[in-house]
Design an enzyme around this catalytic site. Structure first.
Site, short mmCIF file in Angstrom:
data_model
loop_
_atom_site.label_atom_id
_atom_site.label_comp_id
_atom_site.label_asym_id
_atom_site.label_seq_id
_atom_site.Cartn_x
_atom_site.Cartn_y
_atom_site.Cartn_z
N ARG A 36 84.19 20.82 104.13
CA ARG A 36 84.78 21.53 105.28
C ARG A 36 84.41 23.01 105.17
NH1 ARG A 36 90.58 23.99 106.30
NH2 ARG A 36 90.19 24.57 108.45
N HIS A 73 87.93 29.91 112.31
CA HIS A 73 88.76 30.22 111.14
C HIS A 73 88.95 31.74 111.09
CE1 HIS A 73 90.09 28.51 106.99
NE2 HIS A 73 90.55 29.76 107.06
N GLU A 108 94.69 26.71 111.29
CA GLU A 108 96.00 27.35 111.14
C GLU A 108 96.35 28.32 112.25
OE1 GLU A 108 96.55 28.95 107.20
OE2 GLU A 108 96.39 26.97 106.27
N ASN A 160 97.16 21.47 106.27
CA ASN A 160 96.97 22.40 105.15
C ASN A 160 98.35 22.60 104.54
OD1 ASN A 160 94.45 22.59 106.27
ND2 ASN A 160 94.55 24.79 106.72
N TYR A 210 100.55 24.19 101.34
CA TYR A 210 100.66 25.04 100.15
C TYR A 210 102.05 25.01 99.52
CZ TYR A 210 95.97 26.65 101.03
OH TYR A 210 94.62 26.68 101.21
N GLU A 251 93.39 21.36 103.52
CA GLU A 251 93.50 22.40 102.49
C GLU A 251 94.70 22.09 101.61
OE1 GLU A 251 93.64 26.59 103.60
OE2 GLU A 251 92.16 26.25 105.17
C1 BGC Z 1 93.79 29.57 104.94
C2 BGC Z 1 92.72 29.98 103.96
C3 BGC Z 1 93.36 30.74 102.82
C4 BGC Z 1 94.27 29.81 102.09
C5 BGC Z 1 95.01 30.46 100.93
C6 BGC Z 1 95.10 29.18 104.31
O1 BGC Z 1 96.14 29.92 104.86
O2 BGC Z 1 93.30 28.64 105.87
O3 BGC Z 1 91.76 30.72 104.66
O4 BGC Z 1 92.43 31.31 101.97
O5 BGC Z 1 95.23 29.27 102.95
O6 BGC Z 1 95.81 31.50 101.42
C1 BGC Z 2 102.53 31.05 102.61
C2 BGC Z 2 101.43 30.00 102.58
C3 BGC Z 2 100.35 30.35 103.59
C4 BGC Z 2 99.83 31.75 103.37
C5 BGC Z 2 98.79 32.13 104.38
C6 BGC Z 2 101.94 32.41 102.44
O1 BGC Z 2 102.92 33.38 102.52
O2 BGC Z 2 103.47 30.82 101.60
O3 BGC Z 2 101.96 28.73 102.88
O4 BGC Z 2 99.27 29.45 103.47
O5 BGC Z 2 100.92 32.66 103.39
O6 BGC Z 2 97.84 33.00 103.81
#
Ligand code: BGC
Ligand code: BGC
Length: 446
Positions: free
Chosen positions: A78, A122, A167, A293, A295, A354
């Site tokens: 990707r 992006h 996103e 995505n 996190y 992601e």
């Molecule tokens: C984005 C990426 C970024 C990653 C880590 C996402 O929010 O799509 O471009 O580097 O998370 O922050």
């Molecule tokens: C969030 C992540 C998100 C990022 C974007 C952070 O503050 O915790 O979930 O991907 O911001 O760069």
């Protein structure tokens, strides 16, 4: 308990990157300026004034990077296409050298058996479009569909599936509401027309791609939202946040309507941005896959600041990444099971587009990343066991790269990059991921 080796046969393994974060070569071969070139040049906008001018120099070093991908045994890659390379002025004349770069990239991937999965947007909007209002301007959605057509006409013979936007939540909130990302506008809730116009652009581009027989996905940053307590005020605040972060971007696409925005104090027509028929344009083309995505989860309490309907609070007692983000692997399972409960038959197959973490350069042998990935993949297998249709996993990221407002300070790569010399060195997580992919394909290891 299911684990990562229980992920279904045919599950697709990948890595993800984005143009501005790796390509560099911002002034070469006719590329026009993007909002990120402008923002990064603004004093104080990015940590230590870092810019993406050189980044990982992937524009020149892509053959080496594809060799690294080949070494991992990936199914898919990707990446994103830089709109300002294709249309330096944001609309109208095409830049043949820009198209030719992605042509070479796609061919080089196919040569080693890796399926290209491009993202059309992006975050690197051509600056010329920002000068006309950027995503706050409805026309940008129509320009986006024209750009999608040009790129699909050139690459669609070799690229079966496409991601329209990356996103839209983060781009809207960081870029237009809070001003901590490009284009650096701080409009609070009045930023939300930018969200609607991105979704409209998605819908228009999805039609363009479908007319050409191509598959369409949309990737958003989704988060499971947890109230800080069972107090009704905390629960109501959590629901409001869930609308803003998740439902506002997924309901129109999968249900054909916006969720109730009243808890945010936002009018139904999003300050006049939503015209009659718009939600049909967003919904009708359909979605072949939802890109997720993930996190971290978000914990929400009742507001203390009267300007916002919620407060974001820390998740107690969990490990943190180098970035300070909470590590909650089960959050990916909760999120996916929640999507299936909410959207039911309207939920298309999911691909994790992601997931990953930043780890300190000094961490040896990169064990925190291995722990992060293995725990998230085990939780993903648990979501599959609970009936969610999940087709693949693209980890963020192949290379240490330009982490937006953090510059080069957060290292998300399976491969270390020395930004002074551009030397690439695979980390322990690279070897671990390679072995996992091979092991999963071969069946459960003894
Ligand atoms: C984005 C990426 C970024 C990653 C880590 C996402 O929010 O799509 O471009 O580097 O998370 O922050
Ligand atoms: C969030 C992540 C998100 C990022 C974007 C952070 O503050 O915790 O979930 O991907 O911001 O760069």
């Amino acid at each position: 308990m299911p684990d990562r080796y229980d992920l279904p046969a045919g599950f697709r393994w990948g890595v993800a990157t984005a143009a501005y974060q790796i390509e560099g070569a911002v002034g070469e071969d006719g590329r026009g300026p993007s909002v990120w070139d402008t923002f990064a040049a603004r004093p104080g906008a990015v940590r230590d004034g870092h810019t993406g001018a050189v980044a990982c120099d992937h524009y020149h070093r892509y053959p080496e990077d594809i060799s690294l991908m080949k070494g991992l045994g990936l199914d898919g890659y990707r990446f994103s296409i830089a709109w300002p390379r294709i249309q330096p002025g944001g609309s109208g004349p095409l830049n043949p050298a820009g198209l030719a770069f992605y042509d070479r990239l796609v061919d080089a991937l196919l040569e080693v058996g890796i399926t290209p999965l491009p993202t059309l947007f992006h975050w690197d909007l051509p600056q010329a479009l920002e000068d006309d209002g950027g995503w706050l301007d409805r026309d940008t959605a129509y320009r986006f569909a024209e750009y999608a057509a040009v790129v699909a006409d050139r690459l669609g013979d070799r690229v079966p599936a496409w991601i329209t936007l990356n996103e839209p939540f983060v781009h809207t909130v960081f870029g237009y509401a809070m001003g901590v990302h490009a284009p650096g506008r701080a409009l609070m809730f009045e930023a939300l027309p930018a969200a609607h116009h991105q979704l409209l652009g998605h819908g228009l581009a999805a039609s363009v791609l479908h007319e050409r027989g191509l598959e369409v996905m949309l990737s958003n940053n989704l988060t499971p939202v947890q109230p800080a307590s069972s107090d009704p005020a905390d629960v109501a605040a959590a629901e409001a946040y869930d609308v803003l972060h998740n439902r506002m971007f997924t309901d129109p696409v999968l249900f054909g309507r916006y969720p109730d925005l009243s808890a945010l104090g936002v009018p139904d027509d999003i300050y006049g941005a939503v015209h009659p028929g718009d939600t049909d344009l967003i919904h009708a083309p359909g979605l072949d896959g939802l890109g997720v995505n993930y996190y971290n989860p978000t914990r929400v309490a009742a507001p203390t600041d009267p300007g916002l309907p919620f407060d974001l609070v820390d998740i107690p007692d969990v490990p943190r990444t180098a970035f300070g983000w909470p590590v909650v692997p089960d959050g990916i399972r909760q999120l996916l099971v929640g999507l299936k409960e909410l959207y039911g038959a309207a939920l298309p197959p999911v691909t994790i587009t992601e997931n990953g973490c930043s780890v300190d350069e000094s961490a040896d042998p990169d064990q925190p990343r291995i722990d992060f990935m293995s725990a998230h993949l085990d939780a993903l297998a648990a979501a599959v066991a609970e009936g969610v249709d999940i087709r693949g996993y693209y980890t963020w990221s192949l290379l240490d790269n330009y982490e937006w407002a953090e510059g080069y300070h957060q290292r998300f790569g399976l491969v270390h990059v020395d930004f002074a010399t551009q030397t690439r060195t695979p980390k322990a997580s690279y070897t671990w991921y390679r072995d996992l992919i091979a092991g999963h394909r071969a069946g459960r290891p003894e």
